[in-house]
Design a protein around this motif. Structure first.
Motif, PDB file in Angstrom:
ATOM      1  N   VAL A 124       0.774  -1.192   0.101  1.00 50.63           N
ATOM      2  CA  VAL A 124       0.100  -0.094  -0.019  1.00 50.63           C
ATOM      3  C   VAL A 124       0.947   1.279  -0.111  1.00 50.63           C
ATOM      4  O   VAL A 124       0.261   2.386  -0.338  1.00 50.63           O
ATOM      5  N   HIS A 125       1.886   1.079   0.240  1.00 51.79           N
ATOM      6  CA  HIS A 125       2.849   2.304   0.513  1.00 51.79           C
ATOM      7  C   HIS A 125       3.071   2.851  -0.825  1.00 51.79           C
ATOM      8  O   HIS A 125       3.730   3.903  -1.158  1.00 51.79           O
ATOM      9  N   TYR A 126       3.089   2.230  -1.984  1.00 51.74           N
ATOM     10  CA  TYR A 126       3.111   2.725  -3.274  1.00 51.74           C
ATOM     11  C   TYR A 126       2.066   2.964  -4.102  1.00 51.74           C
ATOM     12  O   TYR A 126       1.982   3.439  -5.045  1.00 51.74           O
ATOM     13  N   TRP A 127       0.920   3.094  -3.172  1.00 47.12           N
ATOM     14  CA  TRP A 127      -0.124   3.435  -3.884  1.00 47.12           C
ATOM     15  C   TRP A 127      -0.842   4.665  -3.465  1.00 47.12           C
ATOM     16  O   TRP A 127      -0.617   5.102  -2.282  1.00 47.12           O
ATOM     17  N   PRO A 128      -1.625   5.553  -4.313  1.00 46.89           N
ATOM     18  CA  PRO A 128      -1.764   6.896  -3.929  1.00 46.89           C
ATOM     19  C   PRO A 128      -3.211   6.887  -3.091  1.00 46.89           C
ATOM     20  O   PRO A 128      -4.229   7.445  -3.482  1.00 46.89           O
ATOM     21  N   HIS A 129      -3.389   6.084  -2.004  1.00 49.55           N
ATOM     22  CA  HIS A 129      -4.485   6.349  -1.246  1.00 49.55           C
ATOM     23  C   HIS A 129      -4.305   6.939   0.024  1.00 49.55           C
ATOM     24  O   HIS A 129      -3.309   6.665   0.705  1.00 49.55           O
ATOM     25  N   ASN A 130      -5.294   7.413   0.471  1.00 48.81           N
ATOM     26  CA  ASN A 130      -5.125   8.181   1.779  1.00 48.81           C
ATOM     27  C   ASN A 130      -5.450   7.322   2.883  1.00 48.81           C
ATOM     28  O   ASN A 130      -4.761   7.241   3.981  1.00 48.81           O
TER      29      ASN A 130
END
Length: 269
Positions: A124-130
Motif C-alpha cells: 500500500v505504500h506505493y499506492w496513492p490512497h489516503n
C-alpha cells in the motif's frame, strides 16, 4: 462452466485465518475452461505488450525482477471479464467485510532461469490512497507456482504494521531492521496449483523467490480497495492520466464496484 459470476463458497475459518494472519490460500478458484481462458487471455496480452520491451540482459533494477503489465483490463476485454468478475470481488468483500472496488490488475511473469527475487515488501505504500489497512490483492497462479519457480511467501501478522517505510525493490532494505519484532516469525510459503490463489492484505509483508525453472512463471494479481477510498495526490501510473483532485473518491468506470453482496452478508473487520 462459467465460474466468473458464481460465488466461491469460502468457509468462515478461512475468513478468520485471513483476518488473523493477513493472508489466506484458497484452492481451485478457477478450473477447467475458465482457467484456460484466463491463462490464454493474460499470457496473450502480456506477449502482445512485451514486443517492445528491452531484452532481459539489458534491463536494470526493478525491471529485472519480472515482466509486469499494469491495468490490462482497460486494454484487453478478455482479461477484463476476469479482473472485474464477482467471483473474485465477492471473495475480497467477504475477507475484508467491506464492499470492494477494483484498484488495478498487475500481470507478473518471471522469465525462465531468472535469478532475481521479489524482495520482502508491503504494497500500500506505493499506492496513492489516503486510507490504508483494508486494501488486498488476489494472486492467481496461471500455471503451477512452486518454490522452484517463484511462488509467494508471507510473514503472518505483519498487516498490523502501518508505519514501515516503503521498500526499495531494486535495492531492498532488511525488513527485520524495520520490524525487529517479527524477526523470529517463520514465513509461510504458499505453493499453488494453477487456478488456485492467495489473498493478502496490502500491509502484509510478502516475497517471491527467483524462477529457477526452464519455463515462464505466470501469475496475475488483481488489487482491490474498499469503497470510499480517496486519492492522496501521489504519483501513480494508474491515476496520473486521470487528473484527479486530491481527496477525490476513487470510483466510477475506472474503479468499478466488483462486489454485489448486501451489508448483512458481510462481517466488518
Amino acid at each position: 462452466m462459467n465460474q466468473l459470476n458464481q460465488d466461491y463458497p469460502i468457509a468462515k475459518e478461512r475468513i478468520e485465518f485471513y483476518r488473523q494472519n493477513g493472508f489466506v490460500q484458497i484452492p481451485d478458484v478457477f478450473t477447467g475452461e475458465d482457467l484456460q481462458e484466463l491463462r490464454d487471455a493474460v499470457a496473450g496480452a502480456v506477449q502482445e505488450e512485451s514486443r517492445q520491451d528491452a531484452p532481459a540482459d539489458q534491463k536494470s533494477g526493478y525491471a529485472r525482477i519480472f515482466i509486469q503489465k499494469v491495468d490490462l483490463w482497460h486494454r484487453h476485454a478478455n482479461v477484463a471479464r476476469y479482473v472485474t468478475c464477482r467471483r473474485l470481488g465477492n471473495l475480497a468483500a467477504r475477507l475484508t467485510g467491506r464492499p470492494m472496488r477494483l484498484w488495478h490488475d498487475h500481470a507478473l511473469f518471471k522469465e525462465p532461469l531468472e535469478g532475481n527475487k521479489t524482495p520482502w515488501h508491503q504494497d500500500v505504500h506505493y499506492w496513492p490512497h489516503n486510507e490504508k489497512g483494508q486494501q488486498l490483492s488476489v494472486w492467481i497462479a496461471l500455471k503451477d507456482a512452486t518454490t522452484h519457480n517463484g511462488c509467494m511467501s508471507f510473514i503472518p501478522g505483519t498487516h498490523r504494521l502501518s508505519s514501515i517505510e516503503p521498500i526499495n525493490l531494486a535495492e531492498p532494505q532488511d525488513i527485520f531492521s524495520l520490524a525487529p519484532e517479527f524477526k523470529g516469525v517463520k514465513p509461510k510459503t504458499c505453493e499453488l496449483k494453477a487456478g488456485s490463489v492467495t489473498f493478502h492484505n496490502g500491509l502484509t509483508f510478502h516475497y517471491a523467490g527467483p524462477n529457477k525453472s526452464d519455463s515462464m512463471r505466470e501469475a496475475i494479481a488483481v488489487l482491490y480497495m474498499p469503497d470510499g477510498t480517496t486519492y492522496s495526490g501521489n504519483a501513480h501510473v494508474v491515476t496520473d492520466p486521470l487528473k484527479l483532485q486530491r481527496g477525490a473518491k476513487l470510483e466510477g468506470e475506472s474503479f468499478p464496484l466488483v462486489s454485489d453482496l448486501k451489508a448483512e452478508d458481510l462481517v466488518n473487520v
